[in-house]
Design an enzyme around this catalytic site. Structure first.
Site: not given
Ligand code: NAD
Length: 474
Positions: A148, A229, A246, A280, A453
C-alpha cells in the site's frame, strides 16, 4: 525497461519474472524480477558477512549520519522519475506517490539526525566498579514490506536500521515492487557499503518465507496482514528471532455532537478515501452521536458520491484498488452488510469501467457486531454507527480485535482527552485524522501487532542493550 534485484551492492537478474499491472487499466507496466531460493541465500550470506565485519556499525556515527542524509538527497533526486512509476504500478495519485518519496527521504534525514545520538548509560555500582551500557546493532534485519505504501514503508524501517548500524535485506511487495528499485539506487548512489543492503522482490510464500526462517537473520520486521503476520511469528518462534509486526486495523473516529462538521469532513475525505482506503490506519469506522447522526451520514454520502474516479497520473479524486482480487474481496463484503441490517448510503459496488475501481462507499446503521464493522476491508468503505453516550462510544470503538489508531472529534478539550486516554489504540488523533508524522510513535495493540515504528522510540527496535560491568579491584 528491465528491472533487477539489488543484491548486496550489485544488480542481478530475477530468477523468474512477474508482470506488474496498472490497476487503473489492467495493462502491464513492466515485468518485475522474482528472487528465488539461491538469490535469497546469496543476500543472506552477504548481509551476515556485512554485519559481522561491521560495515556500518564500525563507521563513526557522524559519518553514518552523513551517509543517511546523502541517501535522503538521492531519494529526492530520484523522485522525479520514481513518482510516476509508483503511481502507475500502485494506482495511487501522482502527488501521493511523490509524497511517498518525500516521506522516504524524510525518514533518512530524521534517523540520520539520530545516528550519532544512540547513547548508553553509566550505572553506579559503588567506588570499586564501573558499569555502563552500550547499544549495539542487532545485526541482520530482514524487512518485509506491503504494497500500500511500498516506498515510504520500506524507508520507515530501513532508515533507523541502517542509522543504527545494521545490515538489511528488504523484500518488496510483489504487486508494486518497481519504484522500490529506485530506493535501492539511492542507497547505492549515496555510497552505502556493498553488502549492507539488499532489496529483493519475490513471492511471499517463497522469498518472504525463506527470509523469515533463515538462521542468518537476527531480527524480522514485518508490515502486512494479520494472517501473514501470524505465519511470520510462527517462523520466528522456530529460530527464536525477535520480530516486530505491524498489522491491520479497524480504526474508529468518535464524533461528538459539538464536533465541527467541516473539520470532520476534511478528515473523512483523507481518512477513508485517501489511497482508495488502502491504509492500515484508515478511518474505517465513524461512530456518531445520535443527535448529529443523520446530517453526518448525509454529508459523508454526498462526499463519496462526488469523488470523480480516474487515473492516479491524472490526479483523479478517486483511484483504483490494487488488484482484481482485492476488489473482489471488498465487493463480497457488501451483501454481508445488508444481511447484518446496514444500509448502503453511497457506492456499494465496483464501478463500471476498466481497472479495479470500487465506488467510494458509505455504509450506515452498521451494528458494532456486523462483519463489516469487525473485519478490515482495506478499501474505500466507511462504516457509520450511531451512539448515545460517551461510554457506549468508547465500548464500540474498543470492540474489535484490532487497536491501531483511533480518533475523537469534539470542541470540548476535557472530553477529548478523557476519551483519548480510554481508546484502545497505539495512537489517537484529536480533530484531525492522520495528525502526527514521522516523529510520532506508531503501532498497534491486539491483532494490529506490536512494537512501535517512527519517532525516536523506533530507533531502539534496531539495537540491543549490552551491559559492561568492570571490577576495579582485580
Ligand atoms: P500481506 O500480508 O499479504 O503481505 C505483506 C508482505 O508479506 C508482502 O511483501 C508479501 O510478499 C509478504 N509475505 C506473504 N507471505 C509471506 C510469508 N509466508 N512469509 C513472509 N512474508 C510473506 O499484506 P498486504 O496485502 O501486502 O498489505 C496489506 C496489509 O498490510 C493490511 O492488512 C494492512 O492493514 C497492513 N499494513 C499495516 C501497516 C502498519 O504499519 N500497521 C502498514 C501498512 C499495511
Amino acid at each position: 525497461m528491465t528491472y533487477q534485484n539489488f543484491l548486496a551492492g550489485r544488480w542481478v537478474d530475477g530468477d523468474a519474472a512477474l508482470a506488474v499491472e496498472d490497476p487503473a487499466t489492467g495493462q502491464t507496466v513492466a515485468e518485475a524480477p522474482l528472487a528465488g531460493e539461491a538469490t535469497v541465500a546469496r543476500a543472506l550470506e552477504a548481509a551476515r558477512a556485512s554485519a559481522d565485519r561491521g560495515d556500518l556499525a564500525a563507521m563513526r556515527p557522524q559519518a553514518r549520519a552523513d551517509l543517511m542524509r546523502a541517501v535522503a538527497r538521492e531519494i529526492r533526486a530520484l523522485a522525479v522519475g520514481g513518482a510516476p512509476l509508483l503511481s502507475r504500478e500502485s494506482g495511487k495519485r501522482l502527488s501521493d506517490a511523490r509524497g511517498e518519496f518525500d516521506e522516504a527521504a524524510a525518514y533518512f534525514d530524521y534517523y540520520g539526525g539520530l545516528a550519532d545520538k544512540i547513547e548508553g548509560k553509566h550505572i553506579p555500582l559503588g567506588p570499586d566498579y564501573v558499569d555502563y551500557t552500550v547499544y549495539e546493532p542487532v545485526g541482520v534485519s530482514a524487512q518485509i514490506v506491503p504494497w500500500n505504501f511500498p516506498v515510504s514503508l520500506a524507508a520507515r524501517s530501513l532508515a533507523p536500521a541502517l542509522a543504527a548500524g545494521n545490515a538489511v535485506i528488504v523484500k518488496s511487495p510483489e504487486l508494486d515492487p518497481l519504484a522500490m528499485t529506485l530506493l535501492a539506487r539511492a542507497l547505492q548512489r549515496a555510497g552505502v557499503p556493498e553488502g549492507a543492503v539488499s532489496v529483493l522482490n519475490g513471492l511471499g510464500r517463497e522469498a518472504g518465507a525463506r527470509l523469515v526462517a533463515a538462521p542468518e537473520v537476527d531480527q524480522i520486521v514485518f508490515t502486512g496482514s494479520v494472517p501473514t503476520g501470524q505465519a511470520v511469528l510462527r517462523a520466528a518462534a522456530e529460530t527464536v528471532t525477535p520480530a516486530l509486526v505491524e498489522l491491520g486495523g479497524k480504526s474508529a473516529a468518535v464524533v461528538f455532537e459539538d464536533a465541527d462538521l467541516d473539520t470532520l469532513m476534511h478528515s473523512v475525505r483523507g481518512g477513508i478515501f485517501f489511497n482508495a482506503g488502502q491504509v492500515c490506519s484508515a478511518m474505517s469506522r465513524l461512530l456518531v452521536h445520535r443527535s448529529v447522526y443523520a446530517r453526518t451520514v448525509e454529508a459523508c454520502a454526498a462526499l463519496a458520491k462526488g469523488l470523480k474516479p480516474g487515473h492516479g497520473l491524472d490526479e483523479a479524486e478517486h483511484t483504483p484498488v490494487i488488484s482484481a482480487a482485492q476488489l473482489a474481496r471488498i465487493e463480497a463484503l457488501m451483501p454481508t452488510a445488508r444481511h447484518d441490517g446496514a444500509v448502503i448510503a453511497a457506492g456499494g459496488a465496483r464501478l463500471d469501467r476498466p481497472g479495479h475501481f470500487m465506488a467510494p462507499t458509505v455504509i450506515a446503521d452498521v451494528l458494532p457486531s456486523a462483519r463489516v464493522a469487525q473485519q478490515e476491508i482495506f478499501g474505500p468503505v466507511l462504516c457509520v454507527t450511531p451512539f448515545d453516550t460517551e461510554a457506549e462510544a468508547i465500548r464500540i470503538a474498543n470492540g474489535t480485535e484490532f487497536g491501531l489508531v483511533a480518533g475523537v472529534f469534539t470542541r470540548d478539550l476535557s472530553r477529548a482527552l478523557r476519551t483519548a486516554h480510554r481508546l484502545r489504540a497505539g495512537q489517537v488523533f484529536v480533530n484531525e485524522w492522520f495528525a502526527g508524522g514521522i516523529a510520532t510513535p506508531f503501532g498497534g495493540i491486539g491483532k494490529s501487532g506490536f512494537g512501535r515504528e517512527k519517532g525516536v522510540e523506533a530507533l531502539y527496535n534496531y539495537v540491543r542493550t549490552k551491559n559492561i560491568a568492570i571490577a576495579l579491584h582485580g
